[in-house]
Design a protein around this motif. Structure first.
Motif, PDB file in Angstrom:
ATOM      1  N   THR A  67      42.478  85.522  41.451  1.00 14.17           N
ATOM      2  CA  THR A  67      43.798  85.638  40.825  1.00 14.17           C
ATOM      3  C   THR A  67      44.244  84.397  40.062  1.00 14.17           C
ATOM      4  O   THR A  67      45.193  84.481  39.278  1.00 14.17           O
ATOM      5  CB  THR A  67      44.846  85.953  41.897  1.00 14.17           C
ATOM      6  N   TYR A  73      38.987  87.224  37.536  1.00 12.42           N
ATOM      7  CA  TYR A  73      39.591  88.305  36.756  1.00 12.42           C
ATOM      8  C   TYR A  73      39.662  87.940  35.283  1.00 12.42           C
ATOM      9  O   TYR A  73      39.278  88.749  34.420  1.00 12.42           O
ATOM     10  CB  TYR A  73      40.988  88.620  37.283  1.00 12.42           C
ATOM     11  N   GLU A 140      42.354  96.365  33.585  1.00 10.78           N
ATOM     12  CA  GLU A 140      43.745  95.920  33.651  1.00 10.78           C
ATOM     13  C   GLU A 140      44.606  96.822  34.536  1.00 10.78           C
ATOM     14  O   GLU A 140      45.473  96.327  35.277  1.00 10.78           O
ATOM     15  CB  GLU A 140      44.328  95.874  32.239  1.00 10.78           C
ATOM     16  N   LYS A 141      44.397  98.130  34.489  1.00 12.35           N
ATOM     17  CA  LYS A 141      45.273  99.060  35.196  1.00 12.35           C
ATOM     18  C   LYS A 141      44.825  99.345  36.641  1.00 12.35           C
ATOM     19  O   LYS A 141      45.671  99.595  37.499  1.00 12.35           O
ATOM     20  CB  LYS A 141      45.355 100.377  34.435  1.00 12.35           C
ATOM     21  N   TYR A 142      43.509  99.335  36.877  1.00  7.56           N
ATOM     22  CA  TYR A 142      43.028  99.793  38.188  1.00  7.56           C
ATOM     23  C   TYR A 142      42.206  98.732  38.952  1.00  7.56           C
ATOM     24  O   TYR A 142      42.469  98.459  40.122  1.00  7.56           O
ATOM     25  CB  TYR A 142      42.179 101.063  38.007  1.00  7.56           C
ATOM     26  N   ARG A 144      41.906  95.454  38.586  1.00  9.40           N
ATOM     27  CA  ARG A 144      42.610  94.231  38.995  1.00  9.40           C
ATOM     28  C   ARG A 144      43.520  94.448  40.203  1.00  9.40           C
ATOM     29  O   ARG A 144      43.392  93.715  41.197  1.00  9.40           O
ATOM     30  CB  ARG A 144      43.401  93.687  37.802  1.00  9.40           C
ATOM     31  N   PRO A 145      44.476  95.424  40.172  1.00  6.53           N
ATOM     32  CA  PRO A 145      45.336  95.583  41.359  1.00  6.53           C
ATOM     33  C   PRO A 145      44.562  95.987  42.618  1.00  6.53           C
ATOM     34  O   PRO A 145      44.892  95.563  43.728  1.00  6.53           O
ATOM     35  CB  PRO A 145      46.316  96.669  40.934  1.00  6.53           C
ATOM     36  N   LYS A 146      43.520  96.818  42.409  1.00  5.42           N
ATOM     37  CA  LYS A 146      42.724  97.214  43.566  1.00  5.42           C
ATOM     38  C   LYS A 146      42.035  96.009  44.192  1.00  5.42           C
ATOM     39  O   LYS A 146      42.061  95.811  45.423  1.00  5.42           O
ATOM     40  CB  LYS A 146      41.692  98.261  43.143  1.00  5.42           C
ATOM     41  N   GLU A 148      42.816  92.824  43.911  1.00  8.52           N
ATOM     42  CA  GLU A 148      43.782  91.890  44.474  1.00  8.52           C
ATOM     43  C   GLU A 148      44.260  92.369  45.860  1.00  8.52           C
ATOM     44  O   GLU A 148      44.387  91.567  46.796  1.00  8.52           O
ATOM     45  CB  GLU A 148      44.959  91.718  43.528  1.00  8.52           C
ATOM     46  N   LYS A 149      44.523  93.673  45.980  1.00 10.74           N
ATOM     47  CA  LYS A 149      44.957  94.196  47.279  1.00 10.74           C
ATOM     48  C   LYS A 149      43.855  94.082  48.325  1.00 10.74           C
ATOM     49  O   LYS A 149      44.114  93.739  49.486  1.00 10.74           O
ATOM     50  CB  LYS A 149      45.387  95.658  47.130  1.00 10.74           C
TER      51      LYS A 149
END
Length: 346
Positions: A67, A73, A140-142, A144-146, A148-149
């Motif tokens: 991050t 990323y 960018e949409k899927y 990265r957030p996945k 990071e979580k």
């Protein structure tokens, strides 16, 4: 003094002592094992906590590495954007080449195959550009957030795992310390039992505590007047008197006083003593003690109640040495029935 006067059969106690020594050895080995288990568990706990702490640190680094600015990323993002830029340039070049070949084909300088090849390159560049743009959108949409979580959850789980390893180690240490305490207590109990057997075996050898003459204890059976014979091989009970070591210079007389006369005697009263073996030569004494409770009579006179008394002999040591343990004596306690002078009529 110090001579062995009597020895009781200790073979049963010796066997019990051997068995108890095995128990003591086993208990000591269990205690040593428990202590070693504590040492092993201590190092195991340190190792498990260190591994969990390392996993926690690595999970935190992975999250920061993904991050942070310039991290994984952004590197992936720049890579996809670079692929898109490259694909756009290739598409532009292929389009120019296609238009050039098309113009030449119109003039008859290029054939159909060349024209079709140039068109396919344009189509391929368009497809590749669409794929790379899709990768950028997914990243960018899927992705990265996945990612990071997942990394955040892994970091949090690793913290809990470190705490769990620490608590689990403490619980195991508490359990093992309790086992060691129990082993220590067991060893103490088994040692006490072994010491008891050894003391009992030692007590089977009756050693004289003073110089004197060994006399068998005189007792009667509970069923009558028959004496209890003390001889080799005879069975004895707990607390039974076996031998006596009388002091020949301080002889005393064991007597019994009937309950009907006990109220008339008092400690210190003079006593006249007649020895059956020495008739006509009375001894002098005084009442030294009287029991406070009666002793029951022997069978069949179980209703007879008598009080045990001890008479101290007051004669010179030379006369006392004439007496032997076990002699029979008759005593007369001198009581004062009347304290006032009385007249005696011839």
């Amino acid at each position: 003094a110090g001579d062995v006067c009597c020895e009781l059969d200790s073979s049963t106690l010796v066997e019990k002592e051997k068995e108890q020594q095995i128990k003591v050895t086993t208990a000591r080995a269990n205690l040593e094992k428990a202590m070693k288990d504590i040492e092993i568990q201590l190092t195991t706990n340190e190792s498990n906590v260190a591994k969990a702490q390392l996993a926690e640190d690595l999970a935190a680094l992975s999250l920061v590495s993904y991050t942070s600015a310039g991290g994984e990323y952004e590197q992936e993002l720049e890579t996809v954007k670079g692929d898109i830029k490259k694909t756009e340039e290739e598409l532009s070049i292929n389009r120019e080449e296609y238009e050039r070949v098309r113009d030449q084909a119109r003039l008859g300088y290029a054939n159909v195959n060349q024209l079709e090849s140039a068109r396919l390159k344009v189509t391929q560049s368009q497809i590749l550009l669409s794929v790379n743009r899709g990768k950028l959108e997914v990243l960018e949409k899927y992705t990265r957030p996945k990612k990071e979580k997942e990394l955040a959850q892994t970091a949090e789980d690793s913290k809990r795992e470190t705490q769990r390893a620490r608590l689990e180690g403490e619980a195991l240490m508490t359990q093992m310390k309790a086992a060691a305490d129990a082993a220590q207590l067991t060893l103490s109990v088994e040692d006490e039992k072994l010491d008891l057997f050894q003391r009992q075996i030692k007590a089977c050898r009756l050693v004289a505590t003073q110089a004197g003459e060994v006399v068998y204890a005189s007792q009667k059976s509970s069923r009558g007047s028959e004496p209890v014979v003390i001889e080799e091989g005879a069975a004895v009970r707990e607390r039974q008197a076996v031998i006596n070591l009388p002091d020949l210079e301080n002889m005393k007389i064991d007597a019994r006083i009937h309950e009907s006369r006990i109220s008339r005697v008092m400690i210190g009263q003079p006593v006249e003593i007649e020895i059956d073996a020495i008739p006509g030569d009375p001894y002098r004494g005084k009442l030294q003690s009287v029991s406070s409770v009666p002793i029951p009579g022997s069978w069949p006179n179980t209703d007879l109640k008598e009080y045990e008394a001890i008479v101290q002999i007051l004669d010179s040591p030379e006369r006392v040495r004439k007496l032997k343990p076990g002699m029979t004596a008759q005593i007369r306690v001198v009581v004062e029935d009347r304290k006032e002078p009385v007249l005696q009529i011839p």
